[in-house]
Scaffold this motif. Structure first.
Motif, short mmCIF file in Angstrom:
data_model
loop_
_atom_site.label_atom_id
_atom_site.label_comp_id
_atom_site.label_asym_id
_atom_site.label_seq_id
_atom_site.Cartn_x
_atom_site.Cartn_y
_atom_site.Cartn_z
N PRO A 244 0.89 -1.33 0.11
CA PRO A 244 0.02 0.16 0.04
C PRO A 244 0.76 1.28 0.04
O PRO A 244 1.90 1.05 0.55
CB PRO A 244 -0.88 -0.23 1.37
N PHE A 245 0.44 2.22 -0.72
CA PHE A 245 1.06 3.43 -0.86
C PHE A 245 0.96 4.15 0.62
O PHE A 245 -0.25 4.56 1.03
CB PHE A 245 0.50 4.43 -1.93
N HIS A 246 1.91 4.37 1.48
CA HIS A 246 1.67 5.01 2.91
C HIS A 246 2.03 6.41 2.86
O HIS A 246 3.13 6.76 2.11
CB HIS A 246 2.79 4.24 3.67
N ILE A 247 1.47 7.22 3.39
CA ILE A 247 1.67 8.61 3.43
C ILE A 247 1.77 8.80 5.09
O ILE A 247 0.85 8.75 5.96
CB ILE A 247 0.54 9.68 2.97
N VAL A 248 2.95 8.95 5.39
CA VAL A 248 3.22 9.03 6.79
C VAL A 248 3.70 10.76 7.07
O VAL A 248 4.25 10.99 6.37
CB VAL A 248 4.60 8.22 7.32
N ALA A 249 2.70 11.06 8.12
CA ALA A 249 2.87 12.59 8.39
C ALA A 249 2.84 12.79 9.62
O ALA A 249 2.56 12.09 10.85
CB ALA A 249 1.52 13.11 7.82
N ASN A 250 3.29 14.13 10.22
CA ASN A 250 3.23 14.38 11.49
C ASN A 250 1.87 14.88 12.01
O ASN A 250 1.12 14.68 10.98
CB ASN A 250 4.30 15.61 11.52
N GLU A 251 1.79 14.86 13.13
CA GLU A 251 0.47 14.74 13.92
C GLU A 251 -0.41 15.92 13.38
O GLU A 251 -1.86 15.62 13.53
CB GLU A 251 0.28 14.53 15.39
N LYS A 252 0.07 16.98 12.82
CA LYS A 252 -0.77 18.31 12.57
C LYS A 252 -1.39 18.00 11.16
O LYS A 252 -2.33 18.51 10.85
CB LYS A 252 0.35 19.32 12.44
N ILE A 253 -0.87 17.03 10.35
CA ILE A 253 -1.42 16.88 8.91
C ILE A 253 -2.36 15.82 9.32
O ILE A 253 -2.14 14.63 9.76
CB ILE A 253 -0.51 16.48 8.02
N LYS A 254 -3.64 16.18 8.66
CA LYS A 254 -4.90 15.06 9.05
C LYS A 254 -5.43 14.64 7.63
O LYS A 254 -5.94 13.46 7.63
CB LYS A 254 -5.84 15.88 9.55
N THR A 255 -5.44 15.34 6.89
CA THR A 255 -6.06 14.98 5.30
C THR A 255 -5.02 15.15 4.11
O THR A 255 -3.89 15.96 4.16
CB THR A 255 -7.37 15.73 4.98
N ILE B 107 2.62 10.00 14.67
CA ILE B 107 2.28 10.18 13.51
C ILE B 107 0.95 9.86 12.94
O ILE B 107 0.15 9.38 13.71
CB ILE B 107 3.32 9.46 12.81
N ASN B 108 0.55 10.26 11.82
CA ASN B 108 -0.73 10.01 11.23
C ASN B 108 -0.50 9.20 9.98
O ASN B 108 0.68 9.58 9.22
CB ASN B 108 -1.53 11.32 10.78
N ILE B 109 -1.09 8.40 9.47
CA ILE B 109 -1.23 7.89 8.19
C ILE B 109 -2.39 8.45 7.54
O ILE B 109 -3.54 8.46 8.02
CB ILE B 109 -1.09 6.36 8.42
N ILE B 110 -1.83 9.07 6.41
CA ILE B 110 -3.01 9.85 5.41
C ILE B 110 -3.88 9.33 4.66
O ILE B 110 -3.09 8.36 3.81
CB ILE B 110 -2.26 11.26 5.18
N ALA B 111 -5.14 9.18 4.55
CA ALA B 111 -5.68 8.63 3.37
C ALA B 111 -5.74 9.22 2.26
O ALA B 111 -5.46 10.44 1.99
CB ALA B 111 -7.21 8.41 3.93
N VAL B 112 -5.64 8.31 1.13
CA VAL B 112 -5.85 8.99 -0.16
C VAL B 112 -7.30 8.68 -0.69
O VAL B 112 -7.99 7.76 -0.65
CB VAL B 112 -5.05 8.23 -1.40
N ASP B 113 -7.91 10.03 -1.03
CA ASP B 113 -9.39 10.01 -1.08
C ASP B 113 -9.93 9.05 -2.42
O ASP B 113 -9.50 8.84 -3.20
CB ASP B 113 -9.91 11.41 -1.70
N ASP B 114 -11.10 8.30 -1.92
CA ASP B 114 -11.65 7.37 -2.84
C ASP B 114 -11.91 7.75 -4.51
O ASP B 114 -11.39 7.03 -5.36
CB ASP B 114 -13.23 7.11 -2.64
N ASP B 115 -12.00 9.21 -4.52
CA ASP B 115 -12.31 9.68 -6.16
C ASP B 115 -10.95 9.56 -6.75
O ASP B 115 -10.79 9.49 -7.75
CB ASP B 115 -13.06 10.84 -6.02
N VAL B 116 -9.95 10.17 -5.83
CA VAL B 116 -8.55 9.95 -6.51
C VAL B 116 -8.15 8.62 -6.95
O VAL B 116 -7.57 8.42 -7.97
CB VAL B 116 -7.71 10.84 -5.58
N VAL B 117 -8.37 7.85 -6.01
CA VAL B 117 -8.12 6.28 -6.04
C VAL B 117 -8.63 5.91 -7.40
O VAL B 117 -8.18 5.21 -8.33
CB VAL B 117 -7.96 5.23 -5.12
#
Ligand code: GLU
Length: 318
Positions: free
Chosen positions: A120-131, A209-219
């Motif tokens: 899976p494509f992981h987007i690992v981000a600091n906790e301030k980034i949510k989307t 950390i947060n792992i950020i989702a890739v939106d359904d419509d983008v996928v």
């Protein structure tokens, strides 16, 4: 004294003859993996270990190299510097067909050996980034040139609401990214990698950390005309503080080789591996659910004739 010398000479001749024989049969196979903090490296290591256990029978001596990742592995196989390599299915597809980042430099000699785990494509981000939208204007590591994540990110950002030009792009190696994130030198990093990779586990253990989702419509847009991308979920409860599943897209990790490698070498390698599949499956959690059927799916290049011969013998390919 004289007799002793003759005796020693005979021993020497016999043993060097035997050594010469063994030497003649030794076939070196170098497998390109990825960063030591990823999943390719331990997986390729496990494969090599299984193959090397039987080296007296087939003469193959497999060694693993830590590399910059999928694109690096394809380029090195193309030049004959690596015999085999672990490659993301999207990168393999683009290379074999000469499209995307491989436009004008098609690697037509690539051949498939087998496929492994989903990445899976992981987007690992600091906790301030949510989307995903929060990444706009941020400093993001898309991966070193040569890495699979960089290639996937370039494809992804052709269908996203904002482009790569709207983020501050970093090109760090996967192994460097966690420290840069921990120090605040980057806000997020991309990693196309098997779930539970040490790289992400470590930073998630020491930092929030947060792992950020890739939106359904983008996928959905990404999947159009790109059959090697699938919708995926990174399960909750794997990484510390990431309790809910995260939606994203995934590729498959595949083992590729080229037509330069002789059929009997590839045949013996796959035979040895499949005959000891249970040992291989136990070496990493992402491999636990592998089956021969799954390992013949999701490939981007035709089978290498040596692999195909074995799969036909087993009745896995008709
Ligand atoms: N998918 C990554 C790449 O091709 C490597 C992942 C890993 O090392 O497990 O660059």
């Amino acid at each position: 004294m004289k007799r002793g010398t003759t005796f020693l000479l005979v021993i020497f001749l016999v043993s060097s003859l035997q050594a010469g024989e063994a030497f003649a049969k030794r076939i070196y196979v170098t497998i390109g993996a990825g960063s030591v903090t990823g999943v390719y490296f331990p997986t390729a290591g496990a494969m090599a270990k299984i193959v090397n256990k039987k080296r007296k029978e087939h003469g193959i001596r497999a060694t693993v190299e830590s590399t910059g990742g999928s694109t690096y592995n394809v380029n090195s196989m193309s030049l004959g510097e690596l015999d085999m390599g672990l490659v993301q299915s999207d990168v393999g597809y683009r290379a074999y067909n000469g499209v995307g980042d491989f436009k004008g430099r098609k690697v037509g000699k690539l051949r498939s050996v087998l496929s492994l785990h989903a990445e899976p494509f992981h987007i690992v981000a600091n906790e301030k980034i949510k989307t995903f939208a929060d990444l706009k204007g941020k400093r993001v590591n898309i991966g070193n040139p040569g890495s699979g994540q960089r290639s996937s990110a370039e494809a992804l950002f052709t269908v996203t609401p904002f482009g790569l030009g709207d983020i501050v792009v970093e090109g760090l190696k996967a192994s460097e990214a966690p420290d840069f994130m921990a120090d605040g030198r980057i806000d997020a990093y991309f990693y196309t990698v098997g779930v539970g990779s040490a790289n992400i586990m470590d930073v998630a253990t020491s930092h929030k950390i947060n792992i950020i989702a890739v939106d359904d419509d983008v996928v959905a847009k990404l999947k159009e005309g790109r059959p090697y991308y699938v919708s995926a979920e990174i399960p909750g409860g794997i990484y510390p503080n990431v309790d809910k599943p995260v939606k994203t897209f995934a590729v498959k990790a595949t083992l590729l080789t080229t037509t330069d490698v002789p059929d009997d070498v590839v045949y013996n390698l796959v035979k040895t591996l499949f005959e000891d599949l249970d040992t291989f499956k136990k070496t990493h959690p992402v491999l636990n659910n592998l089956t021969p059927a799954k390992m013949l799916e999701g490939l981007s290049a035709p089978f290498h004739p040596g692999a195909e011969k074995y799969y036909r013998e087993r009745g896995w390919v008709k």
